[in-house]
Design a protein around this motif. Sequence first.
Motif, short mmCIF file in Angstrom:
data_model
loop_
_atom_site.label_atom_id
_atom_site.label_comp_id
_atom_site.label_asym_id
_atom_site.label_seq_id
_atom_site.Cartn_x
_atom_site.Cartn_y
_atom_site.Cartn_z
N SER A 144 4.95 -2.23 6.02
CA SER A 144 4.86 -1.43 4.81
C SER A 144 6.01 -0.43 4.75
N HIS B 259 2.19 0.04 0.79
CA HIS B 259 0.74 -0.11 0.53
C HIS B 259 0.14 1.10 -0.19
N LEU C 53 0.14 -6.32 5.59
CA LEU C 53 1.06 -5.33 6.16
C LEU C 53 0.56 -4.73 7.46
N TYR D 179 0.74 -1.31 -5.72
CA TYR D 179 0.21 -2.07 -4.58
C TYR D 179 -1.09 -1.50 -4.02
N SER E 167 -3.95 -4.38 4.79
CA SER E 167 -3.10 -3.84 5.86
C SER E 167 -3.92 -3.74 7.14
#
Length: 379
Positions: A82, A314, A101, A319, A325
């Motif tokens: 990220s 993120h 991520l 997003y 993540s």
Amino acid sequence: MILCANPSAQFQSYQAEIEAAVLKVLRGSRYILGTEVEALEEEFARYIGTKAAIGVANGTDALELALRALDIGPGDEVITVSHTAVATVAAIEAAGATPVLVDVEPDFFTLQATQLQEVLTSRTRAVVAVHLYGQAADLDAISDFCSQNNLELIEDVSQAHGATWKGRRLGSIGRIACFSCYPTKNLGAIGDAGLITTNDPLLASKVRMAREYGWRERYVSESVGRNSRLDELQAAILRVKLRHLDSDNDKRRKIANRYDALLVCTPLLLPVYRQEASHVFHLYVVRVPRRQQLLEHLKVQGVHAGVHYPSPVHLQPGYKGRIRSATTMGVTERLASEVLSLPIYPELRSEQVELISDLICTFNPGGGDQRLSGNVANG
Ligand SMILES: Cc1ncc(COP(=O)(O)O)c(C=O)c1O
């Protein structure tokens, strides 16, 4: 005024060569995908140490086309970081795949390989290792994980043209690698440009076709493609700059060494270097509390530092809440508020480096100790 990056100073360094190269293209008869692009592809492949290099329109397209060439798309997951340019993640979505991520290492700011297992699923197809700020991600750990789990390793070398890992150039280690040649990059065009490198002839030919409507032969679309062509002017300019890349990277290293020496007694956390890698200092990034105050202090004196990046992907509005993540993204989130990129480019003069360092050394807004805690992973 001192800028964070200064592509126009680089133009002045190589003005005669660039103007001659541009004039040659203007006076020729082919402006897109011609002899300059072909020559650049050959020279860049030789420089990186791969069988092939393919010129494309920009770095984001390079990543998207690399993923497509690997047949990665809808339903597939691709792991990356990220803490990167949003383009890395945007390209995964542009290919139709799902980005996942992970956090970055506290010292080197690149992919935290120990988190890969946590986010691995049956849909994971690839890992994009981003070599950030000019320094390699941990390619040993990431390659091992990829081989053990049958995943493709894609290198994003947009910030590390010419850097190495254990003596091998970045861009020659993964299955396929992608480079942005945006004007501020170590190898920068005077406009948009990108390159892909690979040792796999099949992948190379798939990318070559995909960048121009799926054509191998003109007007015959064997597969679905698009337009991501590189133009002759940018290729000609990149050929000039490629000849100077190693010496320009040496100049960046000297500037970084000077900053290291001049700033060692300040409370800033200075870059940490990997033993296995050579760094090419696309950026010289320090960590600092009260970043905004230092940014302002420098700006008032005409020094424009940068922030790469102020928000992890993120957490950006486009997003947030929809990208999976790892459970802990603590290093990434903390870096976003502390990283500061000091000016660095080959033409930056040593007295300017001294001036910038001096401004930092004398900066002490509220007095007291500004030292950061060493262990950001707990932050
Ligand atoms: C790490 C990284 N990946 C991808 C890109 C995208 O490149 P471009 O802007 O040429 O599309 C960049 C450029 O900023 C980058 O720094």
